[in-house]
Design an enzyme around this catalytic site. Structure first.
Site, short mmCIF file in Angstrom:
data_model
loop_
_atom_site.label_atom_id
_atom_site.label_comp_id
_atom_site.label_asym_id
_atom_site.label_seq_id
_atom_site.Cartn_x
_atom_site.Cartn_y
_atom_site.Cartn_z
N ASP A 103 -1.80 -0.62 -6.11
CA ASP A 103 -1.74 -1.49 -7.30
C ASP A 103 -1.08 -2.83 -7.02
O ASP A 103 -1.50 -3.87 -7.52
CB ASP A 103 -0.92 -0.82 -8.42
N HIS A 104 0.01 -2.77 -6.23
CA HIS A 104 0.81 -3.99 -6.13
C HIS A 104 0.30 -4.99 -5.10
O HIS A 104 0.79 -6.12 -5.03
CB HIS A 104 2.29 -3.64 -5.99
N THR A 106 4.88 2.97 -15.30
CA THR A 106 4.75 4.19 -16.10
C THR A 106 6.15 4.81 -16.26
O THR A 106 6.72 5.30 -15.29
CB THR A 106 3.80 5.18 -15.39
N GLU A 121 0.97 16.14 -11.57
CA GLU A 121 1.80 15.30 -10.71
C GLU A 121 3.16 15.21 -11.35
O GLU A 121 3.30 14.75 -12.49
CB GLU A 121 1.18 13.90 -10.54
N GLU A 155 -5.86 6.52 -11.59
CA GLU A 155 -4.88 6.75 -12.65
C GLU A 155 -5.31 5.97 -13.87
O GLU A 155 -5.68 4.78 -13.76
CB GLU A 155 -3.50 6.26 -12.24
N HIS A 181 -4.29 2.42 -10.29
CA HIS A 181 -4.10 2.59 -11.74
C HIS A 181 -4.80 1.44 -12.45
O HIS A 181 -4.37 0.29 -12.35
CB HIS A 181 -2.59 2.59 -12.04
N ARG A 226 -5.00 -0.23 -15.48
CA ARG A 226 -4.26 -0.30 -16.75
C ARG A 226 -5.11 -0.95 -17.82
O ARG A 226 -5.98 -1.76 -17.52
CB ARG A 226 -2.95 -1.08 -16.57
N ASN A 261 -0.76 4.19 -3.09
CA ASN A 261 -1.11 3.44 -4.31
C ASN A 261 -1.08 1.94 -3.99
O ASN A 261 -0.05 1.42 -3.55
CB ASN A 261 -0.08 3.80 -5.40
N HIS A 295 6.16 8.62 -7.91
CA HIS A 295 6.85 7.56 -8.64
C HIS A 295 8.24 7.30 -8.06
O HIS A 295 9.10 8.17 -8.11
CB HIS A 295 6.96 7.82 -10.15
N GLY A 296 8.38 6.12 -7.50
CA GLY A 296 9.69 5.68 -7.03
C GLY A 296 10.06 6.17 -5.65
O GLY A 296 11.16 5.85 -5.16
N ARG A 302 -3.41 -5.58 -15.58
CA ARG A 302 -2.40 -6.48 -14.99
C ARG A 302 -2.45 -6.48 -13.46
O ARG A 302 -1.98 -7.39 -12.83
CB ARG A 302 -1.00 -6.14 -15.48
N1 PXP Z 1 2.05 8.37 -9.51
C1 PXP Z 1 1.78 7.90 -10.75
C2 PXP Z 1 1.15 8.80 -11.73
C3 PXP Z 1 2.07 6.55 -11.08
O1 PXP Z 1 1.80 6.10 -12.32
C4 PXP Z 1 2.61 5.71 -10.09
C5 PXP Z 1 2.85 4.28 -10.40
O2 PXP Z 1 1.66 3.66 -10.70
C6 PXP Z 1 2.85 6.26 -8.82
C7 PXP Z 1 2.59 7.59 -8.56
C8 PXP Z 1 3.40 5.43 -7.71
O3 PXP Z 1 4.69 5.06 -8.03
P1 PXP Z 1 5.43 4.00 -7.13
O4 PXP Z 1 4.60 2.76 -7.18
O5 PXP Z 1 6.76 3.85 -7.77
O6 PXP Z 1 5.50 4.57 -5.75
#
Ligand code: PXP
Length: 262
Positions: free
Chosen positions: A19-20, A111, A161, A80, A53, A55, A17, A204-205, A59
């Protein structure tokens, strides 16, 4: 030697992912650092897919990023998004390999919980129809709860997921009993979900410290990981971080399922 006889081991994919990368870019405006460049680098380092993602408040990832990712990626894109009309229109225009429906609240930092598929079944059934018709793999991001998986299967999602956030938080905060309970729920729901025909992903995480128990689960086919990888890339570089995550996933898989299984 395969330890779980009778259970066909499935390959475990890593979705990175990005996003960041966009979060850092947006902190200054302009084009740097470029999420597409990070996605290509992650591909080279062994990512099986890229997750982004879009959003509602844009953002981090923007519409243009999705456009460029669709044009430039060699691996599948997992988009996403929230279950809104605007997002549906965007997804149908791009037709990414996969669409993961997530809950979204404007005020949240990330999320925070899973999607309540059970509580919104009729609307979500109608929502995913056009996505399935367009050939997208449809996934719901849910808590590891039986009723959510049952609903997802009933309305024809291909994938769920499982939200790994509570497990990871408990681990990070040293709440061992909570961590074990959350992991047990993921273990049980991965098995249950697969038994009712769902493809199982988790995310996630996840970090180097938390990935292996989830990666070891034979029914889990994909992990989506972002924040930790991008953060850790500051210290070690994205290439090395993605390679290490992939290696840990493979190690976990081989330890439970036997040599040669990735
Ligand atoms: N899966 C989903 C559905 C998410 O919304 C996110 C965060 O955008 C992730 C995975 C990835 O999570 P993390 O950035 O904490 O690894």
């Amino acid at each position: 030697m395969t330890l779980l006889l009778g259970n066909t081991p499935r390959r475990l994919r890593l979705g990175v992912n990005i996003d960041h990368v966009a979060t850092v870019r947006n902190a200054r405006g302009g084009d740097y650092p470029d999420p597409v460049r990070s996605a290509k680098l992650a591909e080279t380092a062994g990512a099986d897919g890229i997750t982004a993602h879009l959003r509602e408040d844009r953002r981090h990832i923007t519409d243009r990023d999705i456009d460029l990712l669709m044009k430039n990626l060699s691996v599948p894109l997992n988009l996403e998004m929230a279950a809104t009309g605007e997002m549906l229109e965007i997804a149908l225009r791009h037709r990414p390999h996969a669409v993961c429906i997530v809950p979204e609240k404007r005020e949240e930092r990330t999320t925070e919980g899973g999607l309540d598929v059970a509580g919104d079944e009729n609307r979500l059934a109608r929502f995913i129809g056009p996505l399935k018709d367009a050939g997208c793999r449809v996934s719901f991001f849910v808590e590891a709860e039986r009723r959510q998986l049952e609903s997802a299967a009933r309305i024809g999602a291909h994938v769920v997921e499982l939200h790994a956030g509570a497990y990871c938080d408990a681990h990070n905060e040293g709440r061992i009993a909570d961590r074990d309970r959350e992991l047990d729920a993921i273990v049980a729901m991965a098995e249950f979900g697969a038994s009712i025909g769902l493809e199982i992903h988790a995310g996630h995480g996840l970090t180097f410290d938390t990935v292996k128990p989830v990666a070891a689960l034979p029914d889990v086919q994909e992990l989506n990981i972002g924040h930790f990888l991008i953060g850790e890339a500051i210290f070690s570089g994205l290439d090395s971080v993605v390679r290490r995550m992939r290696a840990l996933m493979q190690e976990a898989r081989s330890e439970t399922l036997g040599e040669g299984v990735a």
